[in-house]
Structure formats: structure tokens, C-alpha cells
Motif scaffolding. Structure first.
Motif, PDB file in Angstrom:
ATOM      1  N   PHE A  75      25.166  58.157  52.928  1.00  0.00           N
ATOM      2  CA  PHE A  75      26.126  57.173  53.483  1.00  0.00           C
ATOM      3  C   PHE A  75      25.617  56.844  55.116  1.00  0.00           C
ATOM      4  O   PHE A  75      25.423  57.920  55.707  1.00  0.00           O
ATOM      5  CB  PHE A  75      27.497  57.786  53.833  1.00  0.00           C
ATOM      6  CG  PHE A  75      28.515  57.082  54.586  1.00  0.00           C
ATOM      7  CD1 PHE A  75      29.174  56.097  54.158  1.00  0.00           C
ATOM      8  CD2 PHE A  75      28.943  57.698  55.891  1.00  0.00           C
ATOM      9  CE1 PHE A  75      30.115  55.112  54.980  1.00  0.00           C
ATOM     10  CE2 PHE A  75      29.865  56.726  56.675  1.00  0.00           C
ATOM     11  CZ  PHE A  75      30.274  55.682  56.157  1.00  0.00           C
ATOM     12  N   LYS A  76      25.435  55.611  55.260  1.00  0.00           N
ATOM     13  CA  LYS A  76      24.913  55.139  56.568  1.00  0.00           C
ATOM     14  C   LYS A  76      25.919  54.431  57.287  1.00  0.00           C
ATOM     15  O   LYS A  76      26.640  53.857  56.877  1.00  0.00           O
ATOM     16  CB  LYS A  76      23.556  54.354  56.248  1.00  0.00           C
ATOM     17  CG  LYS A  76      22.559  54.831  55.431  1.00  0.00           C
ATOM     18  CD  LYS A  76      21.371  54.201  55.368  1.00  0.00           C
ATOM     19  CE  LYS A  76      20.147  54.934  54.745  1.00  0.00           C
ATOM     20  NZ  LYS A  76      18.985  54.032  54.510  1.00  0.00           N
ATOM     21  N   LEU A  77      25.920  54.922  58.842  1.00  0.00           N
ATOM     22  CA  LEU A  77      26.930  54.192  59.489  1.00  0.00           C
ATOM     23  C   LEU A  77      26.266  54.014  60.851  1.00  0.00           C
ATOM     24  O   LEU A  77      25.749  54.723  61.371  1.00  0.00           O
ATOM     25  CB  LEU A  77      28.159  55.157  59.829  1.00  0.00           C
ATOM     26  CG  LEU A  77      29.264  54.643  60.690  1.00  0.00           C
ATOM     27  CD1 LEU A  77      30.123  53.769  60.087  1.00  0.00           C
ATOM     28  CD2 LEU A  77      30.087  56.204  61.006  1.00  0.00           C
ATOM     29  N   ARG A  80      30.429  51.469  66.068  1.00  0.00           N
ATOM     30  CA  ARG A  80      30.715  50.077  66.904  1.00  0.00           C
ATOM     31  C   ARG A  80      29.851  48.832  66.422  1.00  0.00           C
ATOM     32  O   ARG A  80      29.676  47.965  67.205  1.00  0.00           O
ATOM     33  CB  ARG A  80      30.303  50.383  68.219  1.00  0.00           C
ATOM     34  CG  ARG A  80      31.136  51.531  68.981  1.00  0.00           C
ATOM     35  CD  ARG A  80      30.996  51.650  70.383  1.00  0.00           C
ATOM     36  NE  ARG A  80      29.663  51.922  70.634  1.00  0.00           N
ATOM     37  CZ  ARG A  80      28.816  53.265  70.844  1.00  0.00           C
ATOM     38  NH1 ARG A  80      29.637  54.272  70.627  1.00  0.00           N
ATOM     39  NH2 ARG A  80      27.731  53.417  71.253  1.00  0.00           N
ATOM     40  N   LYS A  81      29.111  48.962  65.378  1.00  0.00           N
ATOM     41  CA  LYS A  81      28.481  47.772  64.891  1.00  0.00           C
ATOM     42  C   LYS A  81      29.083  47.097  63.603  1.00  0.00           C
ATOM     43  O   LYS A  81      28.494  46.216  62.818  1.00  0.00           O
ATOM     44  CB  LYS A  81      26.907  47.951  64.652  1.00  0.00           C
ATOM     45  CG  LYS A  81      26.312  48.688  65.742  1.00  0.00           C
ATOM     46  CD  LYS A  81      26.225  47.505  67.035  1.00  0.00           C
ATOM     47  CE  LYS A  81      25.536  48.324  68.279  1.00  0.00           C
ATOM     48  NZ  LYS A  81      25.627  47.670  69.728  1.00  0.00           N
ATOM     49  N   HIS A  82      30.105  47.793  63.067  1.00  0.00           N
ATOM     50  CA  HIS A  82      30.575  47.105  61.883  1.00  0.00           C
ATOM     51  C   HIS A  82      29.741  47.143  60.763  1.00  0.00           C
ATOM     52  O   HIS A  82      29.494  46.189  59.983  1.00  0.00           O
ATOM     53  CB  HIS A  82      31.301  45.827  61.923  1.00  0.00           C
ATOM     54  CG  HIS A  82      32.251  45.392  60.852  1.00  0.00           C
ATOM     55  ND1 HIS A  82      33.413  46.260  60.607  1.00  0.00           N
ATOM     56  CD2 HIS A  82      31.803  44.565  59.833  1.00  0.00           C
ATOM     57  CE1 HIS A  82      34.187  45.807  59.604  1.00  0.00           C
ATOM     58  NE2 HIS A  82      33.263  44.802  58.973  1.00  0.00           N
ATOM     59  N   TYR A  83      28.702  48.485  60.847  1.00  0.00           N
ATOM     60  CA  TYR A  83      27.802  48.572  59.548  1.00  0.00           C
ATOM     61  C   TYR A  83      28.024  50.022  58.898  1.00  0.00           C
ATOM     62  O   TYR A  83      27.963  50.900  59.315  1.00  0.00           O
ATOM     63  CB  TYR A  83      26.400  48.548  60.019  1.00  0.00           C
ATOM     64  CG  TYR A  83      25.440  48.888  59.075  1.00  0.00           C
ATOM     65  CD1 TYR A  83      24.742  47.790  58.324  1.00  0.00           C
ATOM     66  CD2 TYR A  83      24.884  50.052  59.137  1.00  0.00           C
ATOM     67  CE1 TYR A  83      23.891  48.268  57.230  1.00  0.00           C
ATOM     68  CE2 TYR A  83      23.800  50.410  58.222  1.00  0.00           C
ATOM     69  CZ  TYR A  83      23.473  49.641  57.445  1.00  0.00           C
ATOM     70  OH  TYR A  83      22.334  50.002  56.516  1.00  0.00           O
ATOM     71  N   GLN A  84      28.312  49.670  57.663  1.00  0.00           N
ATOM     72  CA  GLN A  84      28.442  50.992  56.691  1.00  0.00           C
ATOM     73  C   GLN A  84      27.767  50.545  55.410  1.00  0.00           C
ATOM     74  O   GLN A  84      27.869  49.603  54.671  1.00  0.00           O
ATOM     75  CB  GLN A  84      29.809  51.217  56.292  1.00  0.00           C
ATOM     76  CG  GLN A  84      30.763  51.808  57.398  1.00  0.00           C
ATOM     77  CD  GLN A  84      32.156  52.165  57.026  1.00  0.00           C
ATOM     78  OE1 GLN A  84      32.416  51.739  55.951  1.00  0.00           O
ATOM     79  NE2 GLN A  84      33.006  52.690  58.051  1.00  0.00           N
TER      80      GLN A  84
END
Length: 103
Positions: A75-77, A80-84
Motif C-alpha cells: 500500500f503506497k500513500l 495530501r496529494k490524493h494518491y493511493q
């Protein structure tokens, strides 16, 4: 008697009668294979270490089964950049039953 073998880029300490899971090997279930990349052979207090391999040493093993390990979840996050990003991986293996260690 035990041996340290190298297969699939990893090293394993094996003895006769043990079952180990190694990186997948292209062999049928029930087939007997010979592993000739033996790094060390020991018996009790004696130890014979190769440079890098022990000359003439081999390990016979029988292929018991093929399968996949448990799933590893990634799981990558970026906060505050709206990236998952979700990802999973199941590594394949071959289960071997060690027969004989010969020098």
C-alpha cells in the motif's frame, strides 16, 4: 550429515528427510532432482567448506509440490496529494524433500 546449498539466489541448510520451500524450479511433481551447488558439507563437528563450491558434492531431492506463498499486500500513500495505490504479490515456490547428501 547436513549441507548448505544455493538455489534461486538463496542459501539453505538442509539434511536428509527435511522438507524445504525454495524458489520455483521447472520440474514435475515426483521428479528427483540433483542440486550440485553445495557451499558446505558438515557431519557433527567436521565441516568442509568450498571455495566457493565443494568439489564433487551434491544433494538429491524429490519435488513434493508446487504452490504460492501467502499474499504480501503493498500500500503506497502520498499524504495530501490524493494518491493511493494498492498492490499484492504471491511468490511461487517448489517444495522439496531432501533425500541424500553425498560428497
Amino acid at each position: 550429515m547436513y549441507a548448505v546449498i544455493k538455489t534461486g539466489g538463496k542459501q539453505y541448510k538442509v539434511a536428509a528427510g527435511e522438507k524445504i520451500k525454495v524458489e520455483q524450479i521447472a520440474a514435475e511433481v515426483g521428479q528427483e532432482i540433483v542440486i550440485d551447488q553445495v557451499l558446505a558439507v558438515g557431519s557433527g563437528a567436521e565441516l568442509q567448506v568450498g571455495t566457493p563450491l565443494v568439489a564433487g558434492a551434491s544433494v538429491k531431492a524429490t519435488v513434493v509440490a508446487h504452490g504460492k506463498h501467502d499474499k504480501v499486500r503493498i500500500f503506497k500513500l502520498r499524504r495530501r496529494k490524493h494518491y493511493q495505490k494498492h498492490q499484492g504479490h504471491r511468490q511461487t515456490y517448489t517444495e522439496l524433500e531432501i533425500g541424500a547428501v553425498s560428497v
